[in-house]
Design a protein around this motif. Structure first.
Motif, PDB file in Angstrom:
ATOM      1  N   LYS A 150       4.584   0.481 -13.873  1.00  0.00           N
ATOM      2  CA  LYS A 150       5.143  -0.341 -12.782  1.00  0.00           C
ATOM      3  C   LYS A 150       4.016  -0.971 -11.959  1.00  0.00           C
ATOM      4  CE  LYS A 150       9.726   1.191 -12.698  1.00  0.00           C
ATOM      5  NZ  LYS A 150       9.695   2.312 -13.647  1.00  0.00           N
ATOM      6  N   TYR A 151       2.961  -0.197 -11.709  1.00  0.00           N
ATOM      7  CA  TYR A 151       1.840  -0.756 -10.944  1.00  0.00           C
ATOM      8  C   TYR A 151       1.106  -1.823 -11.770  1.00  0.00           C
ATOM      9  CZ  TYR A 151       2.367   2.345  -6.969  1.00  0.00           C
ATOM     10  OH  TYR A 151       2.848   2.964  -5.840  1.00  0.00           O
ATOM     11  N   ARG A 152       1.105  -1.640 -13.084  1.00  0.00           N
ATOM     12  CA  ARG A 152       0.466  -2.636 -13.963  1.00  0.00           C
ATOM     13  C   ARG A 152       1.226  -3.967 -13.852  1.00  0.00           C
ATOM     14  NH1 ARG A 152       0.329  -4.811 -18.856  1.00  0.00           N
ATOM     15  NH2 ARG A 152       2.437  -4.112 -19.356  1.00  0.00           N
ATOM     16  N   LEU A 153       2.556  -3.874 -13.864  1.00  0.00           N
ATOM     17  CA  LEU A 153       3.386  -5.080 -13.714  1.00  0.00           C
ATOM     18  C   LEU A 153       3.096  -5.756 -12.380  1.00  0.00           C
ATOM     19  CD1 LEU A 153       6.998  -3.939 -14.726  1.00  0.00           C
ATOM     20  CD2 LEU A 153       5.525  -5.565 -15.912  1.00  0.00           C
ATOM     21  N   LEU A 154       3.010  -4.919 -11.369  1.00  0.00           N
ATOM     22  CA  LEU A 154       2.825  -5.427 -10.011  1.00  0.00           C
ATOM     23  C   LEU A 154       1.540  -6.236  -9.873  1.00  0.00           C
ATOM     24  CD1 LEU A 154       4.434  -5.183  -7.406  1.00  0.00           C
ATOM     25  CD2 LEU A 154       2.955  -3.303  -6.743  1.00  0.00           C
ATOM     26  N   SER A 157       0.858  -1.178   0.000  1.00  0.00           N
ATOM     27  CA  SER A 157       0.000   0.000   0.000  1.00  0.00           C
ATOM     28  C   SER A 157       0.897   1.232   0.000  1.00  0.00           C
ATOM     29  CB  SER A 157      -0.897  -0.024   1.243  1.00  0.00           C
ATOM     30  OG  SER A 157      -1.755   1.094   1.213  1.00  0.00           O
ATOM     31  N   THR A 158       0.694   2.085  -0.990  1.00  0.00           N
ATOM     32  CA  THR A 158       1.554   3.268  -1.162  1.00  0.00           C
ATOM     33  C   THR A 158       0.682   4.519  -1.240  1.00  0.00           C
ATOM     34  OG1 THR A 158       1.404   3.147  -3.571  1.00  0.00           O
ATOM     35  CG2 THR A 158       3.206   1.916  -2.536  1.00  0.00           C
ATOM     36  N   PRO A 159       1.278   5.692  -1.049  1.00  0.00           N
ATOM     37  CA  PRO A 159       0.480   6.910  -1.174  1.00  0.00           C
ATOM     38  C   PRO A 159      -0.143   7.042  -2.569  1.00  0.00           C
ATOM     39  CG  PRO A 159       2.590   7.393  -0.149  1.00  0.00           C
ATOM     40  CD  PRO A 159       2.659   5.971  -0.598  1.00  0.00           C
ATOM     41  N   GLU A 160       0.521   6.477  -3.585  1.00  0.00           N
ATOM     42  CA  GLU A 160      -0.008   6.560  -4.952  1.00  0.00           C
ATOM     43  C   GLU A 160      -1.183   5.605  -5.154  1.00  0.00           C
ATOM     44  OE1 GLU A 160       3.137   6.025  -4.180  1.00  0.00           O
ATOM     45  OE2 GLU A 160       4.361   7.612  -5.054  1.00  0.00           O
ATOM     46  N   GLN A 161      -1.115   4.443  -4.513  1.00  0.00           N
ATOM     47  CA  GLN A 161      -2.199   3.455  -4.632  1.00  0.00           C
ATOM     48  C   GLN A 161      -2.511   2.893  -3.239  1.00  0.00           C
ATOM     49  OE1 GLN A 161      -2.461   0.819  -7.831  1.00  0.00           O
ATOM     50  NE2 GLN A 161      -1.975   2.411  -9.298  1.00  0.00           N
ATOM     51  N   PRO A 162      -3.171   3.719  -2.426  1.00  0.00           N
ATOM     52  CA  PRO A 162      -3.432   3.301  -1.037  1.00  0.00           C
ATOM     53  C   PRO A 162      -4.536   2.245  -0.945  1.00  0.00           C
ATOM     54  CG  PRO A 162      -4.363   5.475  -1.470  1.00  0.00           C
ATOM     55  CD  PRO A 162      -3.688   5.063  -2.728  1.00  0.00           C
ATOM     56  N   LEU A 163      -4.404   1.358   0.005  1.00  0.00           N
ATOM     57  CA  LEU A 163      -5.454   0.354   0.256  1.00  0.00           C
ATOM     58  C   LEU A 163      -6.091   0.650   1.608  1.00  0.00           C
ATOM     59  CD1 LEU A 163      -3.532  -2.957  -0.658  1.00  0.00           C
ATOM     60  CD2 LEU A 163      -4.947  -1.553  -2.164  1.00  0.00           C
ATOM     61  N   ASP A 164      -7.415   0.512   1.664  1.00  0.00           N
ATOM     62  CA  ASP A 164      -8.025   0.680   2.981  1.00  0.00           C
ATOM     63  C   ASP A 164      -7.918  -0.643   3.762  1.00  0.00           C
ATOM     64  OD1 ASP A 164     -10.016  -0.971   2.011  1.00  0.00           O
ATOM     65  OD2 ASP A 164     -11.356   0.685   1.497  1.00  0.00           O
ATOM     66  N   LEU A 165      -8.220  -0.587   5.055  1.00  0.00           N
ATOM     67  CA  LEU A 165      -8.019  -1.753   5.913  1.00  0.00           C
ATOM     68  C   LEU A 165      -8.821  -2.958   5.415  1.00  0.00           C
ATOM     69  CD1 LEU A 165      -7.952  -0.284   9.549  1.00  0.00           C
ATOM     70  CD2 LEU A 165      -6.276  -0.103   7.721  1.00  0.00           C
TER      71      LEU A 165
END
Ligand code: F6P
Length: 318
Positions: free
Chosen positions: A309-313, A190-198
């Motif tokens: 990069k997020y697409r790869l991930l 979880s990153t500031p660019e693609q945050p996940l909620d709990l």
């Protein structure tokens, strides 16, 4: 140009010393004197300046931290502080300056340029949060440190079928978490660019566990969560025991990687050559494997496109 100054500012980053060495060596190559300014912009205001001789930087490329020391100067953020700094530079006959540091430091460099000083910036921060450059000095070393630590945590997690939350640095940039996961260091990030909620973190963990993976690493960027709350939430929702590790300042120290030393050397040479050729108000960087430069006023205008990069991930973490 007869005399240049060099300083490191903001958080230290592995590779700063290699950049200092390159600046000093290149300047002497062109018959220009170098003054080392201690403790960043604060040391400049306080006149902590001495002549850096070539021998002083002979064996520093492999050392972490910065031989010049560093600081985050509140005084320099005020115009009066910057004017004092300019006066000191004049008193020492320093006609040009190389500033090695992260975002705030490059902003400081820009302010001095606006006041008429010749300045070139070198990006050095473990956060890698300067979008105009693919890499800043220090990021690669820190990433390797994070991977080493994560590898150790994974060994014990595997042995006990455990889940661990690992918090990495990065300030408001998720690159350390993102690249760690790309390198195989974690199951959920979880990153500031693609945050996940709990809730989403728990659903992802649940699906990992139902596919038979019971040792999972959740890598999060600092400043995003109350870690105790996150840990408790996962424990309650999934009925598992969770550990939390904050990697902290271990990430900033250590010998720079080969990549960071070479990058720092390239940037140090380029910075001095730009000054010698009459340029100012620029920051050097690296884009698609080429050393580039960008106006200091524009280093933050570009938003780094990390979508690929997020697409790869997505493929790697499914
Ligand atoms: O900018 C580098 C960095 O290490 C960040 O990752 C972190 O948020 C911050 O510095 C910590 O700052 P300080 O050293 O002032 O506590």
């Amino acid at each position: 140009m007869k005399k240049i100054g060099v300083l490191t500012s903001g958080g230290d980053a592995p590779g700063m010393n290699a950049a200092i060495r390159a600046v000093v060596k290149t300047a002497y190559h062109y018959d220009v004197d170098v003054m080392g300014i201690q403790c960043g912009f604060q040391g400049l205001i306080d006149g902590k300046i001495h002549r850096l001789i070539s021998q002083e930087v002979e064996d520093i490329a492999d050392r972490g931290g910065t031989i010049l020391k560093t600081s985050r100067s509140i005084e320099f953020m005020e115009e009066t502080g910057r004017k004092k700094a300019l006066e000191v530079l004049k008193n020492f006959d320093i006609n040009a300056l190389v500033v090695i540091g992260g975002e705030g430091s490059l902003k400081g460099a820009e302010k001095l340029h606006d006041l008429g000083m010749k300045v070139i910036g070198i990006p050095s921060t473990i956060d890698n949060d300067l979008a105009y450059t693919d890499y800043s000095i220090g990021f690669d070393t820190t990433l390797n440190t994070v991977l080493e630590c994560i590898g150790k945590i994974k060994d014990t997690d595997f042995s006990h079928d455990k889940t661990t939350i690992v918090e990495v640095m990065g300030r408001y940039c998720g690159d350390l978490a993102l690249y760690s996961a790309l390198a195989g260091g974690g199951e959920i990030i979880s990153t500031p660019e693609q945050p996940l909620d709990l809730y989403t973190i728990c659903s992802k963990l649940r699906s990992k566990m139902s596919s038979g993976k019971n040792d999972n690493l959740v890598i999060v960027t600092e400043r995003m969560y109350d870690l105790q709350e996150l840990q408790q939430y996962i424990e309650e929702k999934l009925d598992i025991s969770v550990r939390t590790t904050v990697l902290g300042f271990i990430q900033r120290g250590g010998n720079p990687s080969a990549f960071d030393r070479v990058l720092a050397s390239n940037m140090g040479v380029t910075a001095v050559e730009l000054l010698i050729n009459g340029y100012s108000g620029l920051a050097v960087g690296i884009k698609e494997n080429k050393i580039i430069h960008k106006e200091l006023e524009n280093v933050n205008v570009e938003i780094a496109d990390k979508q690929e990069k997020y697409r790869l991930l997505e493929k790697l973490l499914c």
